[in-house]
Structure formats: C-alpha cells, structure tokens
Design a protein around this motif. Sequence first.
Motif, PDB file in Angstrom:
ATOM      1  N   ARG A   1     -25.824 121.746  91.488  1.00 31.81           N
ATOM      2  CA  ARG A   1     -25.475 122.207  89.473  1.00 31.81           C
ATOM      3  C   ARG A   1     -25.421 123.230  90.050  1.00 31.81           C
ATOM      4  NH1 ARG A   1     -26.909 121.160  83.928  1.00 31.81           N
ATOM      5  NH2 ARG A   1     -26.027 123.029  83.003  1.00 31.81           N
ATOM      6  N   ALA A   2     -26.573 124.305  91.022  1.00 33.08           N
ATOM      7  CA  ALA A   2     -26.184 125.277  91.294  1.00 33.08           C
ATOM      8  C   ALA A   2     -25.404 125.818  91.932  1.00 33.08           C
ATOM      9  CB  ALA A   2     -27.215 125.664  92.452  1.00 33.08           C
ATOM     10  N   ASN A   3     -24.742 125.019  93.237  1.00 35.33           N
ATOM     11  CA  ASN A   3     -24.123 124.982  93.682  1.00 35.33           C
ATOM     12  C   ASN A   3     -22.874 125.147  93.024  1.00 35.33           C
ATOM     13  OD1 ASN A   3     -25.367 125.240  96.508  1.00 35.33           O
ATOM     14  ND2 ASN A   3     -24.593 123.253  97.159  1.00 35.33           N
ATOM     15  N   VAL A   4     -22.060 123.791  92.497  1.00 37.43           N
ATOM     16  CA  VAL A   4     -21.084 124.296  91.534  1.00 37.43           C
ATOM     17  C   VAL A   4     -21.142 125.579  90.464  1.00 37.43           C
ATOM     18  CG1 VAL A   4     -19.908 122.982  89.058  1.00 37.43           C
ATOM     19  CG2 VAL A   4     -21.130 121.524  91.069  1.00 37.43           C
ATOM     20  N   LEU A   5     -22.253 126.174  90.177  1.00 35.92           N
ATOM     21  CA  LEU A   5     -22.039 126.901  88.932  1.00 35.92           C
ATOM     22  C   LEU A   5     -21.728 127.938  90.139  1.00 35.92           C
ATOM     23  CD1 LEU A   5     -25.008 126.540  86.824  1.00 35.92           C
ATOM     24  CD2 LEU A   5     -22.419 126.456  86.679  1.00 35.92           C
ATOM     25  N   ALA A   6     -22.277 128.568  91.020  1.00 38.29           N
ATOM     26  CA  ALA A   6     -22.196 129.568  92.265  1.00 38.29           C
ATOM     27  C   ALA A   6     -20.439 129.549  92.897  1.00 38.29           C
ATOM     28  CB  ALA A   6     -23.228 129.088  93.914  1.00 38.29           C
ATOM     29  N   PHE A   7     -19.765 127.864  93.335  1.00 38.15           N
ATOM     30  CA  PHE A   7     -18.390 128.196  93.267  1.00 38.15           C
ATOM     31  C   PHE A   7     -17.795 128.376  92.480  1.00 38.15           C
ATOM     32  CE2 PHE A   7     -14.762 126.148  92.986  1.00 38.15           C
ATOM     33  CZ  PHE A   7     -13.735 126.189  94.572  1.00 38.15           C
ATOM     34  N   TYR A   8     -18.028 128.352  90.976  1.00 35.76           N
ATOM     35  CA  TYR A   8     -16.742 128.338  89.729  1.00 35.76           C
ATOM     36  C   TYR A   8     -17.781 130.502  89.673  1.00 35.76           C
ATOM     37  CZ  TYR A   8     -15.544 123.973  89.352  1.00 35.76           C
ATOM     38  OH  TYR A   8     -14.143 122.795  89.831  1.00 35.76           O
ATOM     39  N   ARG A   9     -18.083 130.851  89.902  1.00 36.39           N
ATOM     40  CA  ARG A   9     -18.044 132.097  89.640  1.00 36.39           C
ATOM     41  C   ARG A   9     -17.593 132.983  90.559  1.00 36.39           C
ATOM     42  NH1 ARG A   9     -22.956 134.840  87.445  1.00 36.39           N
ATOM     43  NH2 ARG A   9     -24.066 133.265  86.406  1.00 36.39           N
ATOM     44  N   LYS A  10     -16.936 132.491  92.016  1.00 38.84           N
ATOM     45  CA  LYS A  10     -16.616 133.150  93.124  1.00 38.84           C
ATOM     46  C   LYS A  10     -14.789 132.712  92.624  1.00 38.84           C
ATOM     47  CE  LYS A  10     -16.097 133.318  98.095  1.00 38.84           C
ATOM     48  NZ  LYS A  10     -14.903 133.385  98.620  1.00 38.84           N
ATOM     49  N   ALA A  11     -14.536 131.329  92.350  1.00 47.31           N
ATOM     50  CA  ALA A  11     -13.288 131.603  92.521  1.00 47.31           C
ATOM     51  C   ALA A  11     -13.138 131.027  90.787  1.00 47.31           C
ATOM     52  CB  ALA A  11     -13.106 129.673  92.427  1.00 47.31           C
ATOM     53  N   ALA A  12     -13.296 131.214  90.111  1.00 47.00           N
ATOM     54  CA  ALA A  12     -13.388 131.874  88.749  1.00 47.00           C
ATOM     55  C   ALA A  12     -12.665 133.438  88.929  1.00 47.00           C
ATOM     56  CB  ALA A  12     -13.834 131.445  87.401  1.00 47.00           C
ATOM     57  N   ALA A  13     -13.809 134.034  89.392  1.00 45.48           N
ATOM     58  CA  ALA A  13     -13.156 135.467  89.577  1.00 45.48           C
ATOM     59  C   ALA A  13     -12.408 135.679  90.899  1.00 45.48           C
ATOM     60  CB  ALA A  13     -14.883 135.961  90.072  1.00 45.48           C
ATOM     61  N   GLU A  14     -11.502 135.091  91.896  1.00 50.69           N
ATOM     62  CA  GLU A  14     -10.666 135.487  92.545  1.00 50.69           C
ATOM     63  C   GLU A  14      -9.466 134.621  91.665  1.00 50.69           C
ATOM     64  OE1 GLU A  14     -12.286 133.072  96.182  1.00 50.69           O
ATOM     65  OE2 GLU A  14     -13.119 134.345  96.414  1.00 50.69           O
ATOM     66  N   ASP A  15      -9.734 134.559  90.895  1.00 51.09           N
ATOM     67  CA  ASP A  15      -8.183 133.590  90.000  1.00 51.09           C
ATOM     68  C   ASP A  15      -8.304 134.690  88.622  1.00 51.09           C
ATOM     69  OD1 ASP A  15      -6.496 131.785  89.770  1.00 51.09           O
ATOM     70  OD2 ASP A  15      -7.320 131.029  88.278  1.00 51.09           O
ATOM     71  N   GLY A  16      -8.741 135.957  88.686  1.00 53.65           N
ATOM     72  CA  GLY A  16      -8.405 136.510  88.052  1.00 53.65           C
ATOM     73  C   GLY A  16      -9.210 136.413  86.134  1.00 53.65           C
ATOM     74  N   TRP A  17     -10.496 135.219  87.148  1.00 52.93           N
ATOM     75  CA  TRP A  17     -10.892 135.187  85.231  1.00 52.93           C
ATOM     76  C   TRP A  17     -12.065 135.986  84.753  1.00 52.93           C
ATOM     77  CZ3 TRP A  17      -9.639 131.308  81.208  1.00 52.93           C
ATOM     78  CH2 TRP A  17      -9.074 130.591  82.063  1.00 52.93           C
ATOM     79  N   ARG A  18     -12.238 136.474  83.485  1.00 53.73           N
ATOM     80  CA  ARG A  18     -13.932 137.635  84.237  1.00 53.73           C
ATOM     81  C   ARG A  18     -14.486 137.251  83.160  1.00 53.73           C
ATOM     82  NH1 ARG A  18     -15.480 140.823  79.193  1.00 53.73           N
ATOM     83  NH2 ARG A  18     -12.988 140.233  78.406  1.00 53.73           N
ATOM     84  N   LEU A  19     -15.586 136.434  83.356  1.00 57.99           N
ATOM     85  CA  LEU A  19     -17.232 136.651  83.028  1.00 57.99           C
ATOM     86  C   LEU A  19     -17.621 136.581  81.563  1.00 57.99           C
ATOM     87  CD1 LEU A  19     -19.314 134.389  83.750  1.00 57.99           C
ATOM     88  CD2 LEU A  19     -20.663 136.207  84.696  1.00 57.99           C
ATOM     89  N   LYS A  20     -17.047 136.061  80.869  1.00 57.59           N
ATOM     90  CA  LYS A  20     -18.038 136.556  79.685  1.00 57.59           C
ATOM     91  C   LYS A  20     -19.487 135.952  79.229  1.00 57.59           C
ATOM     92  CE  LYS A  20     -16.583 135.582  74.868  1.00 57.59           C
ATOM     93  NZ  LYS A  20     -15.760 134.685  73.681  1.00 57.59           N
ATOM     94  N   GLY A  21     -19.833 134.558  79.550  1.00 56.37           N
ATOM     95  CA  GLY A  21     -20.852 134.269  79.291  1.00 56.37           C
ATOM     96  C   GLY A  21     -21.354 133.693  80.268  1.00 56.37           C
TER      97      GLY A  21
END
Length: 169
Positions: free
Chosen positions: A88-108
């Motif tokens: 689960r930790a790897n999945v969350l780390a992956f999407y933190r990076k991938a989403a930021a690279e795709d222009g998504w801003r972490l909201k929560g």
Amino acid sequence: MKLRAAATLILVGGGGMAIVAATGVWALSGGLYGCTRADEELAPTLASLSILDAHPGQTQPEDERYSGCDEDDGFAYAGQYYRLTTSRANVLAFYRKAAAEDGWRLKGANPSPSPAPDSLAIDTSALCFEKPAAGTTAHLAVWFPSDLGDSPDDYGLEVTASHDGTAWC
C-alpha cells in the motif's frame, strides 16, 4: 363582459397549467435532480485522462475502465481498478509522484481512512488530488476497497467532476 372575464380566466389558467407542466418535465429530466447533459458528456473526457493509465510496474489493471454519471449526486466519474501486488505504501508513493507530474495538486491524504465501527464512510480516499479539466475541477481519489471491508487485493483510481461543483474525492 362576463365572456371576456371567462376567456381571460381560461387563458391565464391554461397558461399557468402549461408552466407547471413544463416545470415538472424540467425537474424530472435532471433540472433539480440527476446529471446535467454537460456532466453526462464529461464522463468520456474523464475516462480518457492519462492518470487512469498510470500504475506501479508490479500492479495490473483489472476489468474494464468504467465511467458514467452519478444520478443521485449529479457528477461525472471515471475509474480503473488495479490488482494490488505491491505494498500500500508503494502505491501511495507512486501516485503522489505520478499525479504531481501530471499536474494534479494534492488536496488531502489519509493513508488509512477506514470508517469507525458502526459509522458511515464519508471519505475513503487515501489520497485526494484536484486539477482543472474540461472547464471544471476534477478530483482524483486513490482508494482501497479493503478500507470498507472489501477486496484486500485491489485498489482503485477514480476521477469525479461536475460543472456545478458537486464532485469531490
């Protein structure tokens, strides 16, 4: 004079009934409830977002990508399930990076959003991002069905958006 008053009454009453009938048709066809035509047309746009294709190398897509419009809450959605073959930790780390690279801003972020016993699940997203898409704000949720007591071997990505601002993670 009585004829003129009767004709006026019939015209006003008939016009009033037509307005009431038209308002009822509008309300039942989505004016007050359900999805607008714009939100129904938004669903395929959400389904084509590249973030739904992003996944850690160890995970595999499951089933077909889904999309549609939530008639109860009136927002468009699209998503993809993946087989959880890494932590689960790897999945969350992956999407933190991938989403930021795709222009998504972490909201929560809530890495373990399981609802309290005997309570309603309000927000089950472990990560929530947002970004502009198709003239509105899209919300990306990374979530784990196991937080709701379901399928411990899966995780999901879901994007929601609405032109009236009713979408969320």
